[in-house]
Design a protein around this motif. Structure first.
Motif, PDB file in Angstrom:
ATOM      1  N   MET A   4       0.810  -1.221   0.000  1.00 11.22           N
ATOM      2  CA  MET A   4       0.000   0.000   0.000  1.00 11.22           C
ATOM      3  C   MET A   4       0.840   1.268   0.000  1.00 11.22           C
ATOM      4  O   MET A   4       0.303   2.367  -0.152  1.00 11.22           O
ATOM      5  CB  MET A   4      -0.849   0.062   1.283  1.00 11.22           C
ATOM      6  CG  MET A   4      -2.052  -0.834   1.322  1.00 11.22           C
ATOM      7  SD  MET A   4      -3.252  -0.291   2.591  1.00 11.22           S
ATOM      8  CE  MET A   4      -2.282  -0.394   4.101  1.00 11.22           C
ATOM      9  N   ASN A  45       6.927  -3.842  10.622  1.00  8.92           N
ATOM     10  CA  ASN A  45       6.389  -3.209  11.823  1.00  8.92           C
ATOM     11  C   ASN A  45       5.260  -3.998  12.494  1.00  8.92           C
ATOM     12  O   ASN A  45       5.247  -4.123  13.721  1.00  8.92           O
ATOM     13  CB  ASN A  45       5.956  -1.774  11.495  1.00  8.92           C
ATOM     14  CG  ASN A  45       5.780  -0.930  12.725  1.00  8.92           C
ATOM     15  OD1 ASN A  45       6.576  -1.016  13.657  1.00  8.92           O
ATOM     16  ND2 ASN A  45       4.722  -0.136  12.750  1.00  8.92           N
ATOM     17  N   THR A  95       2.911   4.552  -0.360  1.00 11.27           N
ATOM     18  CA  THR A  95       3.190   5.631  -1.303  1.00 11.27           C
ATOM     19  C   THR A  95       4.409   6.326  -0.727  1.00 11.27           C
ATOM     20  O   THR A  95       4.511   6.468   0.497  1.00 11.27           O
ATOM     21  CB  THR A  95       1.990   6.588  -1.375  1.00 11.27           C
ATOM     22  OG1 THR A  95       0.852   5.847  -1.814  1.00 11.27           O
ATOM     23  CG2 THR A  95       2.242   7.735  -2.325  1.00 11.27           C
ATOM     24  N   GLN A 136      16.786  -4.662   5.352  1.00 10.21           N
ATOM     25  CA  GLN A 136      17.388  -3.838   6.401  1.00 10.21           C
ATOM     26  C   GLN A 136      18.882  -3.679   6.120  1.00 10.21           C
ATOM     27  O   GLN A 136      19.724  -4.178   6.871  1.00 10.21           O
ATOM     28  CB  GLN A 136      17.154  -4.489   7.761  1.00 10.21           C
ATOM     29  CG  GLN A 136      16.407  -3.568   8.714  1.00 10.21           C
ATOM     30  CD  GLN A 136      16.372  -4.078  10.122  1.00 10.21           C
ATOM     31  OE1 GLN A 136      16.387  -5.271  10.386  1.00 10.21           O
ATOM     32  NE2 GLN A 136      16.336  -3.155  11.076  1.00 10.21           N
ATOM     33  N   ALA A 174      10.920  -1.318   6.849  1.00  9.87           N
ATOM     34  CA  ALA A 174      10.269  -1.411   8.162  1.00  9.87           C
ATOM     35  C   ALA A 174       8.748  -1.460   8.055  1.00  9.87           C
ATOM     36  O   ALA A 174       8.074  -1.968   8.948  1.00  9.87           O
ATOM     37  CB  ALA A 174      10.681  -0.247   9.060  1.00  9.87           C
ATOM     38  N   LEU A 175       8.187  -0.935   6.954  1.00  9.98           N
ATOM     39  CA  LEU A 175       6.724  -0.973   6.826  1.00  9.98           C
ATOM     40  C   LEU A 175       6.235  -2.418   6.822  1.00  9.98           C
ATOM     41  O   LEU A 175       5.177  -2.719   7.377  1.00  9.98           O
ATOM     42  CB  LEU A 175       6.287  -0.257   5.543  1.00  9.98           C
ATOM     43  CG  LEU A 175       6.666   1.228   5.447  1.00  9.98           C
ATOM     44  CD1 LEU A 175       6.145   1.815   4.148  1.00  9.98           C
ATOM     45  CD2 LEU A 175       6.135   2.012   6.644  1.00  9.98           C
ATOM     46  N   TRP A 202       7.119  -6.586  14.366  1.00  6.52           N
ATOM     47  CA  TRP A 202       7.948  -5.982  15.418  1.00  6.52           C
ATOM     48  C   TRP A 202       7.117  -5.579  16.633  1.00  6.52           C
ATOM     49  O   TRP A 202       7.558  -5.713  17.769  1.00  6.52           O
ATOM     50  CB  TRP A 202       8.659  -4.737  14.869  1.00  6.52           C
ATOM     51  CG  TRP A 202       9.845  -5.012  14.005  1.00  6.52           C
ATOM     52  CD1 TRP A 202      10.373  -6.220  13.675  1.00  6.52           C
ATOM     53  CD2 TRP A 202      10.669  -4.029  13.350  1.00  6.52           C
ATOM     54  NE1 TRP A 202      11.472  -6.051  12.865  1.00  6.52           N
ATOM     55  CE2 TRP A 202      11.673  -4.725  12.646  1.00  6.52           C
ATOM     56  CE3 TRP A 202      10.649  -2.632  13.291  1.00  6.52           C
ATOM     57  CZ2 TRP A 202      12.659  -4.057  11.895  1.00  6.52           C
ATOM     58  CZ3 TRP A 202      11.617  -1.976  12.542  1.00  6.52           C
ATOM     59  CH2 TRP A 202      12.606  -2.680  11.858  1.00  6.52           C
ATOM     60  N   ARG A 203       5.914  -5.047  16.342  1.00  2.00           N
ATOM     61  CA  ARG A 203       5.078  -4.538  17.441  1.00  2.00           C
ATOM     62  C   ARG A 203       4.838  -5.621  18.492  1.00  2.00           C
ATOM     63  O   ARG A 203       4.634  -5.310  19.673  1.00  2.00           O
ATOM     64  CB  ARG A 203       3.737  -4.011  16.896  1.00  2.00           C
ATOM     65  CG  ARG A 203       3.845  -2.765  16.024  1.00  2.00           C
ATOM     66  CD  ARG A 203       4.179  -1.522  16.820  1.00  2.00           C
ATOM     67  NE  ARG A 203       3.235  -1.339  17.905  1.00  2.00           N
ATOM     68  CZ  ARG A 203       2.012  -0.844  17.746  1.00  2.00           C
ATOM     69  NH1 ARG A 203       1.602  -0.468  16.562  1.00  2.00           N
ATOM     70  NH2 ARG A 203       1.217  -0.725  18.793  1.00  2.00           N
ATOM     71  N   CYS A 227      15.690   0.201   1.602  1.00  8.16           N
ATOM     72  CA  CYS A 227      15.996   0.049   3.033  1.00  8.16           C
ATOM     73  C   CYS A 227      15.232   1.057   3.877  1.00  8.16           C
ATOM     74  O   CYS A 227      15.111   0.873   5.090  1.00  8.16           O
ATOM     75  CB  CYS A 227      17.502   0.156   3.275  1.00  8.16           C
ATOM     76  SG  CYS A 227      18.212   1.756   2.839  1.00  8.16           S
ATOM     77  N   GLN A 228      14.745   2.103   3.236  1.00  4.33           N
ATOM     78  CA  GLN A 228      14.024   3.128   3.987  1.00  4.33           C
ATOM     79  C   GLN A 228      12.540   2.816   4.139  1.00  4.33           C
ATOM     80  O   GLN A 228      11.835   3.523   4.862  1.00  4.33           O
ATOM     81  CB  GLN A 228      14.220   4.489   3.305  1.00  4.33           C
ATOM     82  CG  GLN A 228      15.676   4.943   3.389  1.00  4.33           C
ATOM     83  CD  GLN A 228      16.004   6.122   2.511  1.00  4.33           C
ATOM     84  OE1 GLN A 228      15.384   6.329   1.477  1.00  4.33           O
ATOM     85  NE2 GLN A 228      16.975   6.911   2.931  1.00  4.33           N
ATOM     86  N   ILE A 229      12.045   1.790   3.446  1.00  2.29           N
ATOM     87  CA  ILE A 229      10.643   1.410   3.631  1.00  2.29           C
ATOM     88  C   ILE A 229      10.486  -0.042   4.059  1.00  2.29           C
ATOM     89  O   ILE A 229       9.373  -0.499   4.288  1.00  2.29           O
ATOM     90  CB  ILE A 229       9.779   1.680   2.375  1.00  2.29           C
ATOM     91  CG1 ILE A 229      10.361   0.972   1.151  1.00  2.29           C
ATOM     92  CG2 ILE A 229       9.654   3.168   2.107  1.00  2.29           C
ATOM     93  CD1 ILE A 229       9.435   1.041  -0.063  1.00  2.29           C
TER      94      ILE A 229
END
Lengths: 618, 618
Positions: A463, A481, A465, A513, A477-478, A484-485, A473-475
């Motif tokens: 999803m 997450n 944008t 990562q 984590a989406l 991870w939570r 590497c900057q997205i």
């Protein structure tokens, strides 16, 4: 002593004694730094029995070791049993890489001679070895008391490996421009301009996928990887393709001969593979015509590097082909869409069949399921072969991210828990890679939760944008997450680039990562495959291929997003709905609607009805 | 010609002609590469009138230019008007940095002489200049026809700047170990061991925050930054601190003299600032006692580098102090918590006052609000001063992320729309940095949506749990994703490190869309400050400081999370509740409960009642 590997290692040691070598390094690589290997270059498997996709061997008089990473520890322990070869673990905090290990192992020895097959050694690896010896106070001067010497023995395995397979000679076909979206002439001209900008007048291409892309040719020299073992030398006034022992003499395959003839008609000289060294030597010598030769060290082997570096005419840099190849053109994108529609039909027929078999109490193993899927893919009009070996894994098997489904005595599927299938096809018009995890009956609360959280991560990335310039590497984590939570995670990357009827793994972009600076660009295709693995219990992975697309421009800049290419439903019956946000549910419903609208008309009536139910909005 | 800057530039040009200089570079920096400058080093402001925190000047016979980045374009255009100095834009795609600009500007001139104040020039900047000239074909041999020469004129501004301020001499105080959590002896011994591991027997520390941390001293030589202008040379057998013109002679401040005496008692020699060059020269000369000197090039100025590099005894590397300083010890963490309780009381009293004033139709300006907040902070028991200049911005002013609140004729607040206040305090026991955006009356739908989405991003980052080893750039997207989803974004980093009663910006960690590999570690304090800025309309930013904490270990590894240090409610009346997830609402309610429980008892009854309402669960 009936373990063949013990005998082979001892034979190697005998040869080492006769030649005065203190250590031999054999790598899991080929002269082109390929990720997957033709049988000829499976020297690690030949000497040790280890079949993992990453592993290097070091043999000394008193030690034999295999260096491999976390993915293959369990497999290595099993396969090395009884060989006397020890496992050295990499990608762990306490790792000791080969160069440091060798420097330490021989710390109290005066001179050290290490033999390598320079064709299968990367430039980096040899330089790391030199650095480690230098850091340990060794000199590369053989007159020194405390010296080291690295001996390049091209095709070293030939010395011992009776019946070593030859360089493969599979049929070579042309990919027409209406499939590739671009002529080889245009690509080669672009490459000439690109290296001219680096003030070079020639470029040596060693990476097999780059050569296949540049020449619009395909072969099957390496399983699943439709490439042709070869080198390509592009100069200002000529283009030389070094392929096969005797390209026009050793083949009676008319299509290959037609391919070679067509290239020659376009002015591309088709020359014997082994002539590359001579041609480079000539070209780089005084008056040979090459002033500065560009090449990418990451796919250049050490033997060639040694030959070239002495000339003073070498210019090393990242190959420009990688990035341009990764950004698919409109024809390639349309081809990928077409391949995914066919692949989706095969996948849905497979899941429909699987559900009926399990409900009907039929006995199915991981292997029979994989075979069935293969047969359904093979029925697709544009199917050529699989894009990698299917992972068909039930229950605890799926907890190994790189599980290899046994050929014999594969585990039977039971009418409970989760079954994972990671597979893909090569089609004339593209390449697919899809993972679905499906319940075969009642699931535990943990299975349902893991299934849902991994799907959340998959959807959240799909999803996304994001502003232009954003790197994977900057997205990454989406996708992680949601796991991870609740302190869960997976130990592999979230996404890899995918080739167009080429390697199912290709750079330069990825989503993981790391600190890879390559921005995601419109036209790039990357997988989205978060997972979770619980040893002895189950594994979950949900994978679609995503096409990066433009998403408009506004006051905040230019925006990019993803469009899923993969078409196949996700099983909703096992979801813990409360864990999903409204956005995620809407994405899933819209995706399912698209899956049904696209695939439904292609399916037999009963399967289409079944898919309608499977894709009903939740 | 009554513009003083025109006259100053012309005077500089006269001097350039007399000395044969073709260009002069003046940087917005000091000899310690400080982010904020003492008045003595505001040479850029003196020559151009530009007051931004980043800007370098280049003057030639026919051109005067200011190089600054996106943050300061609007301000630079306004401040440079009438000076004849042109703006050169940095951090834009078409940027031409100073070195390339100079090489091009003088392309058709034979020899070029560039004068710089080497004390305020970084080593990198001079090397970039050398590279640019070399790339343009220039030689550094003055005999060459096409040469360049870079002349180091330490304290170059002295030649023209009548009344240039002296090096500041503010009182120097000791930070007792019960506040710092560690003695200077322990820190200095650790540093000696750390550089010994690099095979060095001495270390020169130039970064002012590192010196303050190592010596447990504080001053106020730079506004908001409690540091002491000095150099520290730590050798195996002695420690020399170079500070002030004549440390025991030029001060009649008894606390400073006591500080110096205490350090001398512990064997730290307190020597004149200017003696550092001589001491280094002596130490590095034959028999001077220093074999290898470690220093961090990022805070070393070019004059010192030139002095040291000739010795062949210089070892350059990242200072180990930065990372250790960033990981706060338990005493520092307790101090930061205490500072944030006091800061929270001041902030809540400020917001309570603000609401009453606006409801009571009182006339308030951005400036009177800032003054009120300053007074409330000043009433805190441990308050020492502000940690940076308060940004008090109403409506369109808040759309500038680095808005400077006018001292005179500041805009009045109106009883509608959003007011943004970004401020912080220095306390004896810590440093704070907080931004709150509050509605002053009815808000537009866009204001409410922006407010809510930025808070979502703030909360999503604050709620994050992540595996050890994760770097800030790998989770930055969590704070941006709610904005990205609707194609909104902000042009600054999400978070910066914060010092302990030191600079409000410190490394090595940060949370932004970069490729900084430094993992977040337990004990690090980083801001969480997403925002959104709409020119001419409004700006929103929500900022807490987050402490990185351990969050347990399980089968998937070791986990880290954040604990907000900042205590102050977020206004909920303006939220678009439907945009928040249940998780986000629960986080906000729990945070608000903690804010009320902690601050309520410290507030007067009416303010406590008001805070109870403000922190009611939503």
């Amino acid at each position: 002593m009936d373990n063949p590997y013990i005998e082979r290692v001892e034979a190697l040691r005998g040869m080492m004694r006769r030649r005065g070598w203190d250590a031999v390094i054999l790598t899991g690589s080929d002269p082109h730094a390929s990720e997957y290997l033709a049988p000829r270059w499976k020297q690690v498997e030949w000497l040790s029995g280890f079949t993992g996709e990453a592993g290097d061997l070091v043999i000394t008089a008193d030690h034999a070791g295999l260096w491999t990473d976390t993915r293959y520890f369990i497999q290595a322990v099993a396969q090395l049993r009884g060989t006397g070869i020890e496992l050295h673990k990499m990608r762990v905090p306490e790792q000791v890489p080969i160069p440091e290990w060798l420097a330490e192992h021989f710390a109290r020895k005066d001179g050290v001679v290490v033999a390598v097959d320079g064709l299968c050694q990367s430039v980096d690896a040899v330089q790391a070895l030199e650095s480690a010896f230098a850091a340990a106070g060794r000199s590369d001067d053989p007159e020194s008391d405390y010296f080291y010497r690295i001996v390049d023995v091209p095709d070293l395995p030939d010395l011992l490996w009776a019946g070593r397979p030859a360089i493969p000679h599979t049929p070579v076909t042309l990919m027409p421009p209406e499939v590739a979206g671009e002529t080889r002439r245009k690509r080669l001209e672009w490459l000439r301009r690109a290296v001219a900008e680096q003030l070079c007048d020639a470029v040596l291409v060693c990476a097999l996928d780059e050569i296949a892309w540049l020449l619009n040719v395909r072969g099957s020299d390496i399983d699943y990887n439709p490439m042709v073992i070869s080198y390509l030398l592009v100069r200002e006034d000529r283009i030389d393709w070094f392929v096969r022992k005797d390209p026009f003499g050793d083949s009676d395959d008319p299509e290959t001969l037609d391919t070679f003839a067509a290239l020659e008609d376009e002015g591309i000289r088709v020359l014997p593979y082994d002539d590359v060294q001579l041609a480079l030597n000539d070209g780089l010598s005084e008056g040979g015509g090459i002033n500065r030769l560009f090449t990418d060290p990451s796919s250049l082997n050490w033997s060639l590097y040694s030959l070239l570096s002495g000339s003073g005419r070498l210019c090393l840099g990242d190959s420009p082909v990688q990035l341009r190849k990764a950004v698919k053109n409109p024809v390639e994108i349309e081809g990928m869409r077409r391949a995914h529609r066919q692949d989706g039909v095969a996948m849905e027929l497979f899941l429909y069949w699987l559900e009926r078999m399990v409900l009907g109490d039929k006995i199915i193993t991981e292997r029979t399921a994989a075979t069935r899927l293969g047969a359904l893919r093979a029925a697709c009009p544009d199917y050529l072969g699989d894009s990698f070996e299917t992972i068909s894994a039930y229950g605890p098997g799926a907890a190994l991210p790189h599980y290899v489904t046994p050929v014999k005595d594969a585990p039977e599927l039971e009418a409970r828990g989760l079954y994972l299938c990671d597979s893909g096809g090569q089609y004339t018009c593209g390449t697919t890679d899809i993972t679905r995890t499906v319940p075969l009956g009642p699931c535990t609360a943990l299975e349902r939760e893991d299934y849902t959280l991994v799907l959340k991560g998959h959807i959240d990335l799909a999803m996304a944008t994001f502003p232009e310039g954003t790197a994977g590497c900057q997205i990454d984590a989406l996708a992680r997450n949601p796991l991870w939570r609740v302190k869960r995670n997976f130990g592999h990357g979230t996404g890899h680039g995918v080739g167009f009827r080429l390697g199912v793994h290709e750079g330069p972009q990825d989503i993981r990562q790391n600190f890879n600076r390559q921005p995601l660009l419109p036209g790039m295709i990357t997988s989205d495959e978060p997972g979770i693995y619980r040893e002895g219990l189950h594994g979950v992975r949900h994978e679609n291929l995503l096409l990066c697309v433009e998403a408009g421009r506004n006051d905040f800049g230019r925006w990019l997003a993803f469009e899923p290419l993969t078409l196949c439903h996700f099983e909703t019956s096992v979801l813990v709905r409360e864990l999903l946000t409204q956005d995620e549910i809407e994405w899933l419903n819209a995706y399912h609607e698209r899956v049904y609208r696209t695939l439904g008309p292609e399916l037999p009536a009963d399967a289409a009805r079944w898919l309608r139910e499977k894709t009903a909005a939740i």
